[in-house]
Structures are given as structure tokens and as C-alpha cells.
Design a protein around this motif. Structure first.
Motif, PDB file in Angstrom:
ATOM      1  N   MET A 185       0.838  -1.185   0.000  1.00 30.93           N
ATOM      2  CA  MET A 185       0.000   0.000   0.000  1.00 30.93           C
ATOM      3  C   MET A 185       0.877   1.239   0.000  1.00 30.93           C
ATOM      4  SD  MET A 185      -3.038   0.989   2.569  1.00 30.93           S
ATOM      5  CE  MET A 185      -2.636   2.341   3.603  1.00 30.93           C
ATOM      6  N   ASN A 186       0.497   2.200  -0.809  1.00 29.93           N
ATOM      7  CA  ASN A 186       1.228   3.462  -0.877  1.00 29.93           C
ATOM      8  C   ASN A 186       0.937   4.322   0.341  1.00 29.93           C
ATOM      9  OD1 ASN A 186       2.475   3.031  -3.346  1.00 29.93           O
ATOM     10  ND2 ASN A 186       0.753   3.836  -4.484  1.00 29.93           N
ATOM     11  N   ARG A 187       1.791   5.263   0.545  1.00 27.24           N
ATOM     12  CA  ARG A 187       1.628   6.205   1.647  1.00 27.24           C
ATOM     13  C   ARG A 187       0.464   7.154   1.361  1.00 27.24           C
ATOM     14  NH1 ARG A 187       5.241  10.838   4.305  1.00 27.24           N
ATOM     15  NH2 ARG A 187       4.136  12.194   2.920  1.00 27.24           N
ATOM     16  N   ILE A 188      -0.335   7.434   2.360  1.00 22.30           N
ATOM     17  CA  ILE A 188      -1.467   8.350   2.216  1.00 22.30           C
ATOM     18  C   ILE A 188      -0.969   9.778   2.411  1.00 22.30           C
ATOM     19  CG2 ILE A 188      -3.710   9.045   3.116  1.00 22.30           C
ATOM     20  CD1 ILE A 188      -4.000   6.141   4.183  1.00 22.30           C
ATOM     21  N   GLU A 189      -1.321  10.636   1.462  1.00 27.70           N
ATOM     22  CA  GLU A 189      -1.014  12.067   1.553  1.00 27.70           C
ATOM     23  C   GLU A 189      -2.268  12.767   2.055  1.00 27.70           C
ATOM     24  OE1 GLU A 189       1.903  13.597   0.932  1.00 27.70           O
ATOM     25  OE2 GLU A 189       2.858  11.686   0.433  1.00 27.70           O
ATOM     26  N   TRP A 190      -2.273  13.194   3.335  1.00 30.60           N
ATOM     27  CA  TRP A 190      -3.439  13.818   3.938  1.00 30.60           C
ATOM     28  C   TRP A 190      -3.465  15.312   3.663  1.00 30.60           C
ATOM     29  CZ3 TRP A 190      -7.154  10.774   5.505  1.00 30.60           C
ATOM     30  CH2 TRP A 190      -6.864   9.500   5.965  1.00 30.60           C
ATOM     31  N   GLU A 191      -4.654  15.836   3.379  1.00 30.88           N
ATOM     32  CA  GLU A 191      -4.871  17.276   3.246  1.00 30.88           C
ATOM     33  C   GLU A 191      -4.952  17.887   4.649  1.00 30.88           C
ATOM     34  OE1 GLU A 191      -5.183  19.051   0.363  1.00 30.88           O
ATOM     35  OE2 GLU A 191      -4.799  17.240  -0.803  1.00 30.88           O
ATOM     36  N   GLU A 192      -4.921  19.201   4.720  1.00 35.37           N
ATOM     37  CA  GLU A 192      -5.130  19.877   5.992  1.00 35.37           C
ATOM     38  C   GLU A 192      -6.536  19.537   6.490  1.00 35.37           C
ATOM     39  OE1 GLU A 192      -3.018  21.741   7.879  1.00 35.37           O
ATOM     40  OE2 GLU A 192      -1.520  21.012   6.465  1.00 35.37           O
ATOM     41  N   PRO A 193      -6.743  19.489   7.803  1.00 36.07           N
ATOM     42  CA  PRO A 193      -8.064  19.146   8.335  1.00 36.07           C
ATOM     43  C   PRO A 193      -9.132  20.148   7.896  1.00 36.07           C
ATOM     44  CG  PRO A 193      -6.423  19.077  10.071  1.00 36.07           C
ATOM     45  CD  PRO A 193      -5.759  19.670   8.864  1.00 36.07           C
ATOM     46  N   TYR A 194     -10.323  19.633   7.679  1.00 33.62           N
ATOM     47  CA  TYR A 194     -11.495  20.455   7.414  1.00 33.62           C
ATOM     48  C   TYR A 194     -12.396  20.336   8.632  1.00 33.62           C
ATOM     49  CZ  TYR A 194     -15.945  22.069   5.752  1.00 33.62           C
ATOM     50  OH  TYR A 194     -17.126  22.752   5.643  1.00 33.62           O
ATOM     51  N   PHE A 197     -12.459  16.523   9.904  1.00 33.20           N
ATOM     52  CA  PHE A 197     -12.038  15.324   9.186  1.00 33.20           C
ATOM     53  C   PHE A 197     -10.966  15.694   8.182  1.00 33.20           C
ATOM     54  CE2 PHE A 197     -15.560  17.042   6.757  1.00 33.20           C
ATOM     55  CZ  PHE A 197     -15.157  16.934   5.457  1.00 33.20           C
ATOM     56  N   ARG A 198     -10.330  14.674   7.646  1.00 37.58           N
ATOM     57  CA  ARG A 198      -9.267  14.877   6.664  1.00 37.58           C
ATOM     58  C   ARG A 198      -9.540  14.001   5.452  1.00 37.58           C
ATOM     59  NH1 ARG A 198      -3.475  14.877   9.405  1.00 37.58           N
ATOM     60  NH2 ARG A 198      -3.041  16.156   7.614  1.00 37.58           N
ATOM     61  N   LEU A 199      -9.147  14.502   4.303  1.00 34.71           N
ATOM     62  CA  LEU A 199      -9.197  13.757   3.053  1.00 34.71           C
ATOM     63  C   LEU A 199      -7.767  13.452   2.656  1.00 34.71           C
ATOM     64  CD1 LEU A 199     -11.764  15.964   1.094  1.00 34.71           C
ATOM     65  CD2 LEU A 199     -12.223  13.893   2.413  1.00 34.71           C
ATOM     66  N   GLY A 200      -7.570  12.293   2.060  1.00 35.58           N
ATOM     67  CA  GLY A 200      -6.235  11.915   1.618  1.00 35.58           C
ATOM     68  C   GLY A 200      -6.308  11.094   0.344  1.00 35.58           C
ATOM     69  N   VAL A 201      -5.171  10.970  -0.316  1.00 28.28           N
ATOM     70  CA  VAL A 201      -5.045  10.154  -1.527  1.00 28.28           C
ATOM     71  C   VAL A 201      -3.725   9.404  -1.474  1.00 28.28           C
ATOM     72  CG1 VAL A 201      -6.465  11.671  -2.963  1.00 28.28           C
ATOM     73  CG2 VAL A 201      -4.017  12.056  -2.854  1.00 28.28           C
ATOM     74  N   ASP A 202      -3.653   8.328  -2.246  1.00 28.41           N
ATOM     75  CA  ASP A 202      -2.384   7.622  -2.376  1.00 28.41           C
ATOM     76  C   ASP A 202      -2.011   7.535  -3.851  1.00 28.41           C
ATOM     77  OD1 ASP A 202      -3.709   5.451  -3.576  1.00 28.41           O
ATOM     78  OD2 ASP A 202      -3.640   4.224  -1.780  1.00 28.41           O
ATOM     79  N   ASP A 207      -1.968   5.063  -5.795  1.00 26.48           N
ATOM     80  CA  ASP A 207      -2.718   4.074  -6.567  1.00 26.48           C
ATOM     81  C   ASP A 207      -4.089   4.573  -6.994  1.00 26.48           C
ATOM     82  OD1 ASP A 207      -0.729   2.150  -6.465  1.00 26.48           O
ATOM     83  OD2 ASP A 207      -1.488   1.271  -4.604  1.00 26.48           O
ATOM     84  N   GLY A 208      -4.400   5.836  -6.697  1.00 29.83           N
ATOM     85  CA  GLY A 208      -5.686   6.392  -7.087  1.00 29.83           C
ATOM     86  C   GLY A 208      -6.792   6.187  -6.078  1.00 29.83           C
ATOM     87  N   ASN A 209      -6.445   5.807  -4.862  1.00 30.11           N
ATOM     88  CA  ASN A 209      -7.443   5.622  -3.808  1.00 30.11           C
ATOM     89  C   ASN A 209      -7.614   6.909  -3.017  1.00 30.11           C
ATOM     90  OD1 ASN A 209      -7.808   2.757  -4.272  1.00 30.11           O
ATOM     91  ND2 ASN A 209      -5.760   2.544  -3.414  1.00 30.11           N
ATOM     92  N   ALA A 210      -8.815   7.120  -2.502  1.00 34.09           N
ATOM     93  CA  ALA A 210      -9.108   8.282  -1.673  1.00 34.09           C
ATOM     94  C   ALA A 210      -9.468   7.805  -0.275  1.00 34.09           C
ATOM     95  CB  ALA A 210     -10.264   9.071  -2.280  1.00 34.09           C
ATOM     96  N   TYR A 211      -9.230   8.659   0.715  1.00 35.46           N
ATOM     97  CA  TYR A 211      -9.427   8.305   2.117  1.00 35.46           C
ATOM     98  C   TYR A 211     -10.128   9.435   2.847  1.00 35.46           C
ATOM     99  CZ  TYR A 211      -5.843   4.938   0.906  1.00 35.46           C
ATOM    100  OH  TYR A 211      -5.136   3.937   0.299  1.00 35.46           O
TER     101      TYR A 211
END
Length: 63
Positions: free
Chosen positions: A1-10, A18-23, A25-29
């Protein structure tokens, strides 16, 4: 699994943050701030559609 790049908290009203993130591989978190190790995941397209639907008011009945 790739590392998740988290956005600043909303944060909404109060402490609803909450936070949104992507890796790479095209996955969102989505995770609650401070609990990023317990996330929900799907494709970026699914996250994009979720955000569009929320902005369009399709989830207002949940509030």
C-alpha cells in the motif's frame, strides 16, 4: 500500500473535523482528525462524486 497524503483538516461547526487523503494508486481516504489510522477508503472518483452530492444537498436529510 502506498503512503497516504493527507490534506489539511477540514472542520465544520464545533469539533467536527475530518481529513481527506489520496495515495499513489488512485485511492481516496476520509478520516476523523486524530484517527487517521481508522479511515474509509474508495476510489478518487467515488470520493469526488460523494463531495459533489453533498454540495448538491443530497445528504441534507442526514443532518
Amino acid at each position: 500500500m502506498n503512503r497516504i497524503e493527507w490534506e489539511e483538516p477540514y472542520c465544520g461547526e464545533g469539533n467536527n473535523c475530518f481529513r481527506l487523503g489520496v495515495d499513489g494508486d488512485g485511492n481516496a481516504y476520509i478520516a476523523v482528525v486524530g484517527q487517521e489510522d481508522h479511515y474509509l477508503t474508495d476510489t478518487r472518483d467515488a470520493l469526488r462524486n460523494l463531495i459533489r452530492d453533498i454540495k448538491a444537498g443530497k445528504a441534507d436529510h442526514l443532518l
